[in-house]
Write a protein that holds these residues in place. Structure first.
Motif, PDB file in Angstrom:
ATOM      1  N   LEU A  25     -90.490  48.632  -5.312  1.00 48.71           N
ATOM      2  CA  LEU A  25     -90.403  47.777  -4.122  1.00 48.71           C
ATOM      3  C   LEU A  25     -91.730  47.123  -3.780  1.00 48.71           C
ATOM      4  O   LEU A  25     -91.845  46.473  -2.738  1.00 48.71           O
ATOM      5  CB  LEU A  25     -89.902  48.594  -2.926  1.00 48.71           C
ATOM      6  N   ARG A  26     -92.713  47.289  -4.632  1.00 44.43           N
ATOM      7  CA  ARG A  26     -94.054  46.780  -4.352  1.00 44.43           C
ATOM      8  C   ARG A  26     -94.038  45.288  -4.041  1.00 44.43           C
ATOM      9  O   ARG A  26     -94.694  44.827  -3.097  1.00 44.43           O
ATOM     10  CB  ARG A  26     -94.978  47.056  -5.539  1.00 44.43           C
ATOM     11  N   ASP A  27     -93.320  44.520  -4.822  1.00 45.91           N
ATOM     12  CA  ASP A  27     -93.298  43.062  -4.653  1.00 45.91           C
ATOM     13  C   ASP A  27     -92.034  42.573  -3.953  1.00 45.91           C
ATOM     14  O   ASP A  27     -91.692  41.394  -4.033  1.00 45.91           O
ATOM     15  CB  ASP A  27     -93.426  42.383  -6.019  1.00 45.91           C
ATOM     16  N   SER A  28     -91.350  43.465  -3.277  1.00 46.82           N
ATOM     17  CA  SER A  28     -90.113  43.103  -2.587  1.00 46.82           C
ATOM     18  C   SER A  28     -90.389  42.129  -1.440  1.00 46.82           C
ATOM     19  O   SER A  28     -91.171  42.426  -0.534  1.00 46.82           O
ATOM     20  CB  SER A  28     -89.426  44.363  -2.039  1.00 46.82           C
ATOM     21  N   ALA A  29     -89.748  40.977  -1.477  1.00 49.89           N
ATOM     22  CA  ALA A  29     -89.905  39.997  -0.396  1.00 49.89           C
ATOM     23  C   ALA A  29     -89.362  40.555   0.921  1.00 49.89           C
ATOM     24  O   ALA A  29     -89.934  40.317   1.996  1.00 49.89           O
ATOM     25  CB  ALA A  29     -89.193  38.699  -0.757  1.00 49.89           C
TER      26      ALA A  29
END
Length: 433
Positions: free
Chosen positions: A310-314
């Motif tokens: 989920l690090r780059d989850s918008a």
């Protein structure tokens, strides 16, 4: 409204701005101590709530002291008649209210839609068949496992089993609450003796799932890390059914795979369960792979780095920034409550929203997982919250009683004394919400 009845003034108390920055820095220092001391011991939502509550108390206290010294925003009548009330509401309006706000927003940030759960239970299934004496003569797989366990947070639970053509549950699930527990687990791993047995991957999967079911804690997400250098016949549909039903991901590691069937089986197991397959040619590379697997678990709070898938989850990026914006707004309203002044509450609330938005962007862009740099990023965000809010007292004019000013002038009052009057008059025209 008659023209001479009311005067509205825009003011900034520069001493309050300075003191709020000092209060923010002190709150940051206490918050860092609490964060590093309590995280893993307390639930993340409680730690975040306490972090924001303590920071808000320090800022509120600093602002109150500054206005007591120089009552630029509220006027001398506030200091003489109403400051006592401000001291009484300081803790409820800052520490208590912001603790509750942080608790609620952290809960929203931790919410995971669908069946996804944060991994807190980790099972290590390590091949101890006879072929491992050739492929891993220095026992690097056990060193890698211990290094992974060493890195695990205190809220994690770990279980370890070793297998060949039989399975030995070396360590049932245990919470890694302190270093003593980890050292005891390391001692058990050090007692593992080589075997001449074959490889039964299906049995290892079945026994691991049996222990996972025995744990009976469906609220905690679970994953299995399985390492092997061999191949065995496995009815994957039957063996993996429970893994799929309970959303337990299996990360597989193929060590020195010379058999394409073995690599294919491990890859299939990972793909079927939502895990990842890793092919390792040399045993001394295992520590790096175990580290990769652990970092893939994912972790997040409003005040720490968001890692994992989920690090780059918008979605979580926006949610994080919105949560900090609401934290800032709540802090501004808390300061308004401390001074019991609706005009200041409005100014500080607007400033808090702007400050929270900036702080949210700072945390999103700056948090990296490195303890030292992350601490400075949080300091920057705290100072932005503290400083910008108090600067925004200039945005909303504060009510001033014009007739009293004229009366003071007729009695010979100096212009500087007149201009010190604020919206907080004995008639309490600016008090309350």
């Amino acid at each position: 409204m008659r023209e001479d009845a009311i005067s509205m003034q825009r003011k900034v108390n520069w001493l309050m701005v300075l003191f709020s920055l000092i209060g923010g820095a002190i709150g940051w220092g206490i918050g860092e101590w609490l964060l590093h001391g309590l995280r893993g011991e307390w639930p993340d939502i409680a730690v975040s709530g306490l972090y924001f509550g303590v920071m808000s108390l320090c800022v509120g206290l600093a602002c109150l002291v500054a206005e007591m010294i120089s009552p630029r925003l509220n006027g001398p009548s506030w200091r003489q008649r109403y400051a006592g009330t401000s001291w009484l509401v300081l803790v409820p309006a800052t520490l208590v209210m912001m603790f509750i706000a942080g608790l609620a927003l952290e809960t929203a940030y931790q919410f995971e839609p669908g069946s996804v759960k944060t991994v807190n239970n980790i099972v290590l299934a390590i091949d101890n068949s006879g072929s491992m004496e050739q492929n891993d003569p220095n026992q690097d797989r056990y060193k890698a496992a211990k290094r992974m366990i060493e890195e695990m947070d205190r809220d994690k639970q770990a279980a370890v089993l070793v297998f060949s053509d039989s399975v030995d549950l070396l360590q049932p699930f245990v919470q890694l609450k302190d270093q003593h527990v980890k050292e005891e687990l390391f001692s058990k791993i050090d007692t593992i003796q080589p075997t001449q047995g074959g490889t039964d991957i299906g049995l290892a999967l079945s026994e691991a799932m049996k222990h996972i079911k025995d744990q009976q804690d469906t609220a905690r997400g679970t994953m299995l890390v399985l390492l092997s250098d061999g191949f065995s016949e496995v009815d994957t549909s039957a063996v993996l059914a429970d893994y799929k039903a309970q959303h337990v991901g299996v990360h597989t590691i193929g060590l020195s795979q010379v058999d394409a069937q073995g690599a294919g089986l491990l890859r299939l197991i990972a793909e079927e369960t939502g895990g990842q397959y890793y092919d390792v040619s040399e045993a001394n590379e295992l520590s790096f792979v175990f580290e990769q697997i652990y970092s893939s678990i994912g972790d997040r709070t409003l005040i720490t780095e968001r890692s994992g898938p989920l690090r780059d989850s918008a979605y979580y990026t926006v949610l994080h920034i919105v949560a900090l914006t609401l934290i800032g707004t709540a802090l501004g309203l808390a300061l308004g409550l401390v001074f019991d002044n609706r005009y200041l509450a409005k100014s500080f609330g607007i400033g808090g929203a702007a400050a929270g938005l900036l702080a949210g962007f700072l945390l999103e862009a700056g948090l990296s997982g490195h303890p030292l740099t992350d601490g400075f990023v949080r300091l920057s965000a705290d100072l932005v919250l503290a400083g910008v809010i108090t600067l925004f007292s200039f945005v909303v004019p504060v009510r001033e009683n014009q007739r009293q000013r004229e009366g003071r002038r007729r009695r010979g009052a100096s212009d500087s004394e007149v201009s010190s009057l604020s919206g907080r008059q004995p008639d309490r025209s600016s008090r309350g919400f």
